[in-house]
Design a protein around this motif. Sequence first.
Motif, PDB file in Angstrom:
ATOM      1  N   TYR A 349       1.972  52.293  38.694  1.00  0.00           N
ATOM      2  CA  TYR A 349       2.574  52.548  39.773  1.00  0.00           C
ATOM      3  C   TYR A 349       3.285  54.710  39.660  1.00  0.00           C
ATOM      4  CZ  TYR A 349       1.915  48.505  42.555  1.00  0.00           C
ATOM      5  OH  TYR A 349       1.281  47.250  43.396  1.00  0.00           O
ATOM      6  N   ALA A 350       3.606  54.859  40.883  1.00  0.00           N
ATOM      7  CA  ALA A 350       3.796  55.860  40.734  1.00  0.00           C
ATOM      8  C   ALA A 350       5.001  55.616  42.344  1.00  0.00           C
ATOM      9  CB  ALA A 350       3.101  57.057  41.005  1.00  0.00           C
ATOM     10  N   ILE A 351       6.190  56.449  42.505  1.00  0.00           N
ATOM     11  CA  ILE A 351       7.401  56.480  43.148  1.00  0.00           C
ATOM     12  C   ILE A 351       6.802  57.964  43.314  1.00  0.00           C
ATOM     13  CG2 ILE A 351       9.517  56.465  43.790  1.00  0.00           C
ATOM     14  CD1 ILE A 351       8.471  53.301  43.034  1.00  0.00           C
ATOM     15  N   VAL A 352       6.947  58.161  44.745  1.00  0.00           N
ATOM     16  CA  VAL A 352       6.606  59.569  45.753  1.00  0.00           C
ATOM     17  C   VAL A 352       7.860  59.212  46.925  1.00  0.00           C
ATOM     18  CG1 VAL A 352       5.205  60.527  47.178  1.00  0.00           C
ATOM     19  CG2 VAL A 352       4.142  59.136  45.618  1.00  0.00           C
ATOM     20  N   LYS A 353       8.891  60.389  46.855  1.00  0.00           N
ATOM     21  CA  LYS A 353       9.395  60.896  47.720  1.00  0.00           C
ATOM     22  C   LYS A 353       9.143  61.678  48.448  1.00  0.00           C
ATOM     23  CE  LYS A 353      14.450  61.224  48.993  1.00  0.00           C
ATOM     24  NZ  LYS A 353      15.702  61.939  48.074  1.00  0.00           N
ATOM     25  N   ALA A 354       8.935  62.265  49.899  1.00  0.00           N
ATOM     26  CA  ALA A 354       9.266  63.145  50.345  1.00  0.00           C
ATOM     27  C   ALA A 354       8.868  63.511  51.687  1.00  0.00           C
ATOM     28  CB  ALA A 354       7.108  63.501  51.495  1.00  0.00           C
ATOM     29  N   ASP A 355       9.426  64.712  52.017  1.00  0.00           N
ATOM     30  CA  ASP A 355      10.462  65.185  53.360  1.00  0.00           C
ATOM     31  C   ASP A 355       9.130  66.299  53.795  1.00  0.00           C
ATOM     32  OD1 ASP A 355      11.723  67.828  52.732  1.00  0.00           O
ATOM     33  OD2 ASP A 355      12.161  66.378  50.808  1.00  0.00           O
ATOM     34  N   VAL A 356       9.779  66.143  55.668  1.00  0.00           N
ATOM     35  CA  VAL A 356       8.834  67.468  56.186  1.00  0.00           C
ATOM     36  C   VAL A 356       9.925  68.647  56.042  1.00  0.00           C
ATOM     37  CG1 VAL A 356       8.386  68.077  59.262  1.00  0.00           C
ATOM     38  CG2 VAL A 356       8.394  65.688  57.777  1.00  0.00           C
ATOM     39  N   ASP A 357       9.328  70.013  55.928  1.00  0.00           N
ATOM     40  CA  ASP A 357       9.897  70.979  55.503  1.00  0.00           C
ATOM     41  C   ASP A 357       9.818  71.540  57.000  1.00  0.00           C
ATOM     42  OD1 ASP A 357       8.832  71.125  53.314  1.00  0.00           O
ATOM     43  OD2 ASP A 357       7.394  72.627  53.304  1.00  0.00           O
ATOM     44  N   ASP A 398      13.738  63.029  58.235  1.00  0.00           N
ATOM     45  CA  ASP A 398      12.375  63.131  58.379  1.00  0.00           C
ATOM     46  C   ASP A 398      12.089  62.801  55.841  1.00  0.00           C
ATOM     47  OD1 ASP A 398      14.198  64.936  57.271  1.00  0.00           O
ATOM     48  OD2 ASP A 398      12.504  66.076  56.494  1.00  0.00           O
ATOM     49  N   ASN A 399      12.355  61.751  55.650  1.00  0.00           N
ATOM     50  CA  ASN A 399      12.589  60.846  54.266  1.00  0.00           C
ATOM     51  C   ASN A 399      11.784  59.998  53.903  1.00  0.00           C
ATOM     52  OD1 ASN A 399      13.953  63.345  52.426  1.00  0.00           O
ATOM     53  ND2 ASN A 399      15.518  62.730  54.318  1.00  0.00           N
ATOM     54  N   PHE A 400      10.700  60.067  52.950  1.00  0.00           N
ATOM     55  CA  PHE A 400       9.889  58.532  53.328  1.00  0.00           C
ATOM     56  C   PHE A 400       9.948  58.031  51.638  1.00  0.00           C
ATOM     57  CE2 PHE A 400       8.756  60.602  57.648  1.00  0.00           C
ATOM     58  CZ  PHE A 400       8.040  59.286  58.835  1.00  0.00           C
ATOM     59  N   VAL A 401       8.988  57.183  51.143  1.00  0.00           N
ATOM     60  CA  VAL A 401       9.707  57.120  50.453  1.00  0.00           C
ATOM     61  C   VAL A 401       8.061  55.782  49.973  1.00  0.00           C
ATOM     62  CG1 VAL A 401      10.504  55.249  50.307  1.00  0.00           C
ATOM     63  CG2 VAL A 401      10.292  56.258  47.690  1.00  0.00           C
ATOM     64  N   LEU A 402       6.935  56.536  48.682  1.00  0.00           N
ATOM     65  CA  LEU A 402       6.092  55.478  48.788  1.00  0.00           C
ATOM     66  C   LEU A 402       5.983  54.636  47.451  1.00  0.00           C
ATOM     67  CD1 LEU A 402       4.574  57.722  51.054  1.00  0.00           C
ATOM     68  CD2 LEU A 402       3.081  56.864  50.711  1.00  0.00           C
ATOM     69  N   LEU A 403       5.901  53.329  47.465  1.00  0.00           N
ATOM     70  CA  LEU A 403       4.834  53.232  45.646  1.00  0.00           C
ATOM     71  C   LEU A 403       2.909  52.896  45.722  1.00  0.00           C
ATOM     72  CD1 LEU A 403       6.123  51.370  43.535  1.00  0.00           C
ATOM     73  CD2 LEU A 403       5.706  49.685  44.675  1.00  0.00           C
ATOM     74  N   VAL A 430       6.786  67.521  48.732  1.00  0.00           N
ATOM     75  CA  VAL A 430       6.146  66.196  47.719  1.00  0.00           C
ATOM     76  C   VAL A 430       7.013  65.744  46.109  1.00  0.00           C
ATOM     77  CG1 VAL A 430       4.599  63.991  47.659  1.00  0.00           C
ATOM     78  CG2 VAL A 430       4.725  65.812  49.614  1.00  0.00           C
ATOM     79  N   GLY A 431       6.903  64.520  45.851  1.00  0.00           N
ATOM     80  CA  GLY A 431       7.952  65.186  44.093  1.00  0.00           C
ATOM     81  C   GLY A 431       7.282  63.203  43.908  1.00  0.00           C
ATOM     82  N   ALA A 432       6.173  63.509  42.779  1.00  0.00           N
ATOM     83  CA  ALA A 432       6.144  62.076  42.488  1.00  0.00           C
ATOM     84  C   ALA A 432       6.384  61.326  41.257  1.00  0.00           C
ATOM     85  CB  ALA A 432       4.383  61.830  42.336  1.00  0.00           C
ATOM     86  N   ALA A 453      10.140  66.502  44.289  1.00  0.00           N
ATOM     87  CA  ALA A 453      10.010  66.907  45.416  1.00  0.00           C
ATOM     88  C   ALA A 453      11.028  68.422  46.329  1.00  0.00           C
ATOM     89  CB  ALA A 453      10.318  66.091  46.803  1.00  0.00           C
ATOM     90  N   LYS A 454      12.678  68.793  45.057  1.00  0.00           N
ATOM     91  CA  LYS A 454      12.609  69.758  45.324  1.00  0.00           C
ATOM     92  C   LYS A 454      11.949  70.992  45.093  1.00  0.00           C
ATOM     93  CE  LYS A 454      16.801  67.432  45.817  1.00  0.00           C
ATOM     94  NZ  LYS A 454      18.709  67.785  45.875  1.00  0.00           N
TER      95      LYS A 454
END
Length: 643
Positions: A349-357, A398-403, A430-432, A453-454
């Motif tokens: 698995y991977a944890i992904v964090k993303a936000d809108v520019d 605007d921050n999202f997190v995915l598995l 996006v950061g993974a 992501a930063k």
Amino acid sequence: MMRYSKREKWAFLALAAASILMLVLVMLLMRHVRDLLISDFRISLAEIVTQNRNAIASRLQLEFQAVNASAARLTEEIELKFPAGDPGTVRRYIAQYGASHNDGRRFVADDQGLVTFGDGRFIDIAGRKYFREALGGESNLSDRIISRYDGENIFVISSPVRADGRPAGTYQHALSYEDVREILTAPLFASSGRAYIVDQAGYLVIGDQQMSENYFRELYANGNPDAARRIAADARAGRDGFIASRIADEPMFASYMPIDNTKGWYLIVTVPAAAVFPNGRVVVNLFYGILFLVVCSSALAMAYFLWYKSRQQARLKEIAFVDPVTRGDTYAKFLDEAGELLDRRESAYAIVKADVDNFKYINKFFGFEAGNQVLRDIHGQIAGQLAGTERVARITGDNFVLLIEDACPERLGALFKPLAHEDMVIYFSVGAYLVENRNEDLSIMIDKAGIAAKRVKGQVHECFAYYARELEAAAVHNEMLKHRIRNALRHDEFVPFYQPKVDVLTGRIVGCEALARWRTDDGAFIPPGEFIPISEQTGMVLELDMMIYEKALAFLRRGLDGGLERVPVSVNFSKMHLHLGRFFDKIRDKAEQYGVPPGLIEIELTESTFFDNFQDMSVFSRRLQDCGFRGCPWTISARAIPR
């Protein structure tokens, strides 16, 4: 007087019996349906309490880890300095350590319970239960006690300190009532519900101050002796459970279960029956009306109750698990389900964090409703590509997190491809983080994805990055660089360097471009590729651009005053200026202030964001030309041109 035959009388009796039977059946049916509703609600409420209990346990665990880590560091320090572990020497060292470190919140005691403070005060905690348990080797959290330091209500987390393998003292962290309330109070599933923390004997630890000190006695005093005895017995046995009661003549439901890492503390969530069955009285009256209708109306009544049951269950789940903006999963549900998937499945698995520019510009120029619609569209784009064993949720803003199971570049590119929305294009940072240790805290995994992501924040040509340990060092470097840039702006360390523009046919200099350069106090130069991107991300580029522009005007003014022939100077500006208003007025006013003809100034706008507002740029261009400024008023590029 009308007479009835024997047969008619029997018919009336049969009809009356049938009516009574139907009434009994309907009442039994109503009671059965109500029991089903209560049973489903009991399950849902227990799930919510479990999630809140787990969240509270995680918060307590973090507090325990912090105290244990401090105690371990002190133990290591003592064993390094005093390998023999002489008790008297260790006591003196702990007293010295306490005199320089102890305060009302964190303090260390020797093996005799003596706490030394820097102001010369001593406090004896040898009689405190938390001290004795910690000295015996067990980290623990105390009940609410009165502080001997300042007389406030506190809770104490205590951990043992050792020397040569033997107890040498304890390390304590005192938490105020409000601190513990913040740790132990998890968000409720409905505004009408209440949460209480009680000890094993029912005494209130955290909760409604209007309630008496003992929750069990409160139940008994309000006419609920059976419920009071049942919850008291469950508390002694460490069991969770569910009770129905009446408090101040209001029907209530309560679910309770023990909290980990505590001395028998219990989380109790109570919900008024009116919140669970807000239309219950209407439903009862409706059923009594159906009693006098034909038999076929009973089928309609059953259908209504099934719908009512489904609606109540959906309402509870929506309150607890549905994000009010995206209509997807809440962050709390994500944490719960993601943790289960990581524990249950062996897939990578991977944890992904993303936000809108630049999401703030969407809210600013299009309104919050448009911003919410963008968030819904983003969630829909992502959720539509996920498998059943993957999850997505909005954290906040605007921050999202995915598995996700597959975090290859192609998959991330498809999940976060630029999204066209009306007059704008949405880009993501996006950061993974590829999960390595499944026992690692999930919030730490998310933080690591956020660090990645930063690294790509504001970079159009690179929208995602993978976490590596080097990124943590880079993040620290960027924070330090932001601080240095602010100081450099205050100390006027930025200077323009003038790059000539040469006519290739004649070899004459026909103009020049003012390039921003950073010269520190010691004469060293910081490359523009290092400070320009950070300046644009933080908005400090606005002040930097105006500083270089004003210095270029002063440069032209000195040449004009000296009678030298001047060539036009190009000055770069970030397009962020267009969104702040009065940009043209500032440029014109500064030129007039220095008495520099507009024909000697060329304004260039560089584009480093996803926002393209050609109408604003066209209006700005015409105003520049009408005022006599030279050249093409903007230069469009995918990212800022180094200056």
